[in-house]
Design an enzyme around this catalytic site. Structure first.
Site, PDB file in Angstrom:
ATOM      1  CB  CYS A 332      -0.895  -0.056   1.285  1.00 10.65           C
ATOM      2  SG  CYS A 332      -2.450   0.902   0.846  1.00 10.65           S
ATOM      3  CG  HIS A 433      -3.661  -3.494   3.507  1.00 10.24           C
ATOM      4  ND1 HIS A 433      -2.608  -3.063   4.158  1.00 10.24           N
ATOM      5  CD2 HIS A 433      -4.005  -2.335   2.860  1.00 10.24           C
ATOM      6  CE1 HIS A 433      -2.452  -1.926   4.088  1.00 10.24           C
ATOM      7  NE2 HIS A 433      -3.349  -1.394   3.254  1.00 10.24           N
TER       8      HIS A 433
END
Length: 490
Positions: A332, A433
């Site tokens: 991310c 994630h």
């Protein structure tokens, strides 16, 4: 409908875990249970099936209840972006980025949102287990409070106070709470719990009695230090500072602790691998030269944490790590940091600017006002291994025309590709994630590093830990008395 709120004498006393354990315990008894936290402050967020975001602790509690997570379980989520401002998430969507003045000016509408969510959950449940935030003893924050007594009194929910004996001073912390809070607030508290006790519980008999004598509140139990808790995701980043290195394995994996680190439970599956030594590298410490893999984690403030990395000298450590042939993964915000540039033309994170990244991947990121929130599955392109995770980011990362030297890392089941991997396979980045949760994906990564995996599915580990926690609480907590207190809810 019954309800009870667990408040703490301070942060990190174990409220989140105890609510999760009680959710599983009462679910195992056949009750319809729902978790609720009026206001949460955390950069550890989960994505709900509706495409909203809530605190990951409430997602864990939903799992403990065996129900899908929902935005009503955490109607107000504050995600700190700096020391003075936070992104305000209401019912799963970004409403604003505000400072303390914003909360003061909007406390009425935020409380209305909180109560609306609570009442909707109440209609679905036999009991709602509510988690407070911080401590009701923070009387400087009482005016306009929606996280503790402000909510409890507005909703008519009785309170049980939790004290953490492991940090010391538990008698003073519970009795002191009674001494400083308003009398009407104190009247909402119907009992207390002692958490994290080590040793022979009989040694605390006199202390237990002293608390009741000084407060008038009955004790509902003394909970020992429970080993299964380390298998559950932590809510607060403070936990990372308590255990810098885990396990005694053969492979070192390092994660620099960024100032706005987010979704750090991405690394829990690695923490439980016997062959892995997971180094959570605190500020002021170098990234260990022994690391086979360095993971740049997610962050709520990508540009600020890129500058933070350089201030720690971690960019220099990273360059040396790559020269030695080490592997790198960015997740991310960490993926964005690995690229050539990060542009924030709309001032999403602060002043509008474009900064140079670490240039370990030939990609460029533009931060955008809209946020992608979705649960996702797919496979890694290099080894065709499955993963199941989620996206929660603002920004578009792409390879500019004419750039060469990388290919996509993941193929998503919605037909998109995500991430980038260098030509030699050592530098990778993606937006997903939860990448390591599935055993097959984790096994592939550890094989790449020259070691093996224990092969456990992380979801199964967490689910078993919840059952073990529920059984322990059944033994050490007066559950029937707790339920009697919950029946006092209006």
């Amino acid at each position: 409908m019954a309800a009870v709120m667990l408040q703490g004498t301070g942060s990190d006393v174990g409220k989140s875990v105890l609510v999760a354990g009680l959710c599983r315990l009462l679910s195992n008894r056949g009750m319809a249970v729902r978790p609720f936290k009026p206001q949460n402050m955390s950069n550890n967020a989960a994505v709900t099936p509706q495409g909203g975001e809530i605190g990951r602790a409430q997602a864990l509690q939903a799992l403990a209840c065996r129900v899908p997570p929902h935005v009503d379980m955490n109607p107000v989520l504050l995600k700190p972006q700096s020391d003075k401002s936070a992104q305000v998430i209401v019912h799963g969507k970004v409403r604003n980025t505000g400072n303390a003045g914003y909360f003061r000016d909007h406390k009425k509408t935020l409380l209305e949102a909180v109560l609306a969510s609570y009442h909707r959950l109440s209609e679905q449940a036999d009991i709602v287990l509510v988690e407070g935030a911080g401590s009701p003893a923070e009387i400087n924050l009482r005016a306009g409070d929606i996280a503790n007594m402000g909510f409890a009194r507005a909703a008519g929910v009785p309170v049980v106070l939790i004290g953490d004996i492991d940090r010391g001073g538990v008698i003073a912390s519970i009795a002191g709470t009674k001494a400083v809070i308003d009398g009407d607030d104190a009247a909402m508290i119907h009992g207390f719990l002692i958490n994290k006790f080590r040793g022979d519980v009989r040694l605390f008999d006199d202390g237990y009695t002293a608390i009741t004598d000084r407060t008038g509140w009955p004790g509902l139990g003394v909970i020992p230090w429970l080993p299964m808790i380390h298998k559950l995701p932590a809510e607060d980043a403070v936990v990372l500072q308590q255990s810098e290195i885990t396990a005694t394995g053969t492979i070192d994996i390092a994660v620099p602790m960024l100032s706005r680190i987010a979704n750090f439970d991405d690394f829990d599956p690695l923490r439980l691998e016997r062959q892995v030594r997971l180094h959570m590298v605190p500020p002021g410490h170098p990234i260990p030269a022994s690391a086979s893999l360095v993971i740049i984690p997610g962050t709520k403030a990508t540009i600020a944490d890129l500058k933070f990395m350089r201030a720690q000298g971690w960019d220099i450590d990273m360059a040396a790590h790559v020269r030695r042939g080490g592997h790198v993964l960015g997740i991310c915000g960490g993926y964005q940091i690995l690229g050539r540039t990060i542009a924030d033309p709309n001032g999403i994170e602060g002043p509008a600017e474009t900064v140079d990244g670490l240039a370990l991947l030939p990609v460029h990121t533009v931060l955008t006002p809209s946020k992608i929130l979705t649960n996702i599955t797919g496979k890694s392109i290099a080894d065709n291994q499955p993963f199941s995770g989620y996206e929660i980011h603002a920004g578009d990362t792409h390879v500019q025309s004419g750039e060469r030297g990388c290919k996509a890392m993941l193929r998503l089941n919605d037909k998109r590709e995500d991430g980038a991997i260098s030509a030699d396979g050592r530098i990778s980045g993606c937006y997903i994630h939860g990448l390591f949760d599935m055993a097959a994906q984790r096994r592939a990564w550890l094989k790449r590093l020259g070691t093996s995996s224990n092969g456990e599915e992380h979801a199964a580990v967490v689910d078993q830990a919840l059952d073990d926690l529920a059984m322990a609480l059944e033994k050490h907590v007066g559950i029937d008395r707790l339920l009697k207190i919950a029946e006092k809810a209006l």
